[in-house]
Design a protein around this motif. Sequence first.
Motif, PDB file in Angstrom:
ATOM      1  N   VAL A  30     -25.124   3.658 -10.895  1.00 16.11           N
ATOM      2  CA  VAL A  30     -26.366   2.939 -10.617  1.00 16.11           C
ATOM      3  C   VAL A  30     -27.130   2.588 -11.899  1.00 16.11           C
ATOM      4  O   VAL A  30     -28.293   2.205 -11.847  1.00 16.11           O
ATOM      5  N   ALA A  31     -26.463   2.678 -13.034  1.00 17.17           N
ATOM      6  CA  ALA A  31     -27.127   2.384 -14.305  1.00 17.17           C
ATOM      7  C   ALA A  31     -27.712   0.968 -14.323  1.00 17.17           C
ATOM      8  O   ALA A  31     -28.768   0.744 -14.907  1.00 17.17           O
ATOM      9  N   HIS A  32     -27.039   0.039 -13.663  1.00 18.01           N
ATOM     10  CA  HIS A  32     -27.544  -1.345 -13.654  1.00 18.01           C
ATOM     11  C   HIS A  32     -28.898  -1.449 -12.963  1.00 18.01           C
ATOM     12  O   HIS A  32     -29.647  -2.390 -13.217  1.00 18.01           O
ATOM     13  N   LEU A  33     -29.239  -0.502 -12.104  1.00 18.84           N
ATOM     14  CA  LEU A  33     -30.544  -0.459 -11.452  1.00 18.84           C
ATOM     15  C   LEU A  33     -31.542   0.419 -12.204  1.00 18.84           C
ATOM     16  O   LEU A  33     -32.744   0.244 -12.075  1.00 18.84           O
ATOM     17  N   ALA A  34     -31.037   1.375 -12.962  1.00 18.52           N
ATOM     18  CA  ALA A  34     -31.900   2.393 -13.547  1.00 18.52           C
ATOM     19  C   ALA A  34     -32.276   2.138 -15.005  1.00 18.52           C
ATOM     20  O   ALA A  34     -33.280   2.654 -15.472  1.00 18.52           O
ATOM     21  N   GLU A 144     -36.190  -1.061  -6.356  1.00 15.05           N
ATOM     22  CA  GLU A 144     -36.372  -0.988  -4.901  1.00 15.05           C
ATOM     23  C   GLU A 144     -35.125  -0.537  -4.161  1.00 15.05           C
ATOM     24  O   GLU A 144     -35.232   0.020  -3.062  1.00 15.05           O
ATOM     25  N   ASP A 145     -33.952  -0.737  -4.731  1.00 17.29           N
ATOM     26  CA  ASP A 145     -32.704  -0.342  -4.067  1.00 17.29           C
ATOM     27  C   ASP A 145     -32.196   1.037  -4.493  1.00 17.29           C
ATOM     28  O   ASP A 145     -31.140   1.464  -4.037  1.00 17.29           O
ATOM     29  N   ASN A 146     -32.913   1.722  -5.357  1.00 21.00           N
ATOM     30  CA  ASN A 146     -32.460   3.025  -5.852  1.00 21.00           C
ATOM     31  C   ASN A 146     -33.100   4.145  -5.024  1.00 21.00           C
ATOM     32  O   ASN A 146     -33.983   4.869  -5.480  1.00 21.00           O
ATOM     33  N   VAL A 165     -43.475  -4.901  -9.325  1.00 21.46           N
ATOM     34  CA  VAL A 165     -43.255  -5.880 -10.388  1.00 21.46           C
ATOM     35  C   VAL A 165     -41.824  -6.398 -10.295  1.00 21.46           C
ATOM     36  O   VAL A 165     -40.928  -5.687  -9.837  1.00 21.46           O
ATOM     37  N   PRO A 166     -41.611  -7.632 -10.731  1.00 19.70           N
ATOM     38  CA  PRO A 166     -40.241  -8.158 -10.724  1.00 19.70           C
ATOM     39  C   PRO A 166     -39.345  -7.346 -11.660  1.00 19.70           C
ATOM     40  O   PRO A 166     -39.776  -6.911 -12.732  1.00 19.70           O
ATOM     41  N   PHE A 167     -38.123  -7.139 -11.241  1.00 18.67           N
ATOM     42  CA  PHE A 167     -37.126  -6.427 -12.035  1.00 18.67           C
ATOM     43  C   PHE A 167     -36.805  -7.276 -13.263  1.00 18.67           C
ATOM     44  O   PHE A 167     -36.527  -8.467 -13.141  1.00 18.67           O
ATOM     45  N   ALA A 172     -35.654 -11.837  -8.706  1.00 18.83           N
ATOM     46  CA  ALA A 172     -35.550 -11.832  -7.249  1.00 18.83           C
ATOM     47  C   ALA A 172     -35.571 -10.401  -6.698  1.00 18.83           C
ATOM     48  O   ALA A 172     -35.681 -10.200  -5.492  1.00 18.83           O
ATOM     49  N   GLN A 173     -35.460  -9.420  -7.576  1.00 20.83           N
ATOM     50  CA  GLN A 173     -35.507  -8.016  -7.184  1.00 20.83           C
ATOM     51  C   GLN A 173     -36.786  -7.403  -7.734  1.00 20.83           C
ATOM     52  O   GLN A 173     -37.433  -7.978  -8.609  1.00 20.83           O
TER      53      GLN A 173
END
Length: 184
Positions: A30-34, A144-146, A165-167, A172-173
Amino acid sequence: MRYDYVVRAIRPEEWAEVKQLRLDALRDPVAHLAFLDSYEEAAGRADAFWQDRAVGSGEGGTAARQFIAEAADGTWVGSATVLIEEAGTKDWAGCAVECRQGHVVGVYVRPEHRGNGLIKALFDAGVEWARERGAERVRLFVHEDNARAQSAYRKAGFVPSGVIVPFVKDAAQNELEYVLDLRP
């Protein structure tokens, strides 16, 4: 299996260990999210970058402090960094900082050490450091997805503030702000 840990601030001379733990974190599924950088970006940075980072967030640093969890065998198994943000400045997203606060970044725990309260121990050390520096609250942002991270942050006492806040990597995330109020 039960683990014993020591949670402490990094030392400036531990830059190679700081680099290795970050590279390991960036390999997490999940590094791409974190995290805002990639393994390739981090691996390509010169040793001077990691040395400067360890000096700036190690023992004695005043604006940032990186805490690590060290297992009994000396292995670094987790990390969290707290940055001090000053009232009246703008944060990374361009929003006004309303009070002196800590901002938690770079949270990571190795998979085999998750689910046993280690995140809370890291946060407790970081929150205490921020409190000693006059922070009125501590905050962090989580994708938001983590859901796994959101759950861990709630268990550590953080609650959603309602700020979204926007990612940075994809507008869009979103990222959600979680806060821990330190005021009496």
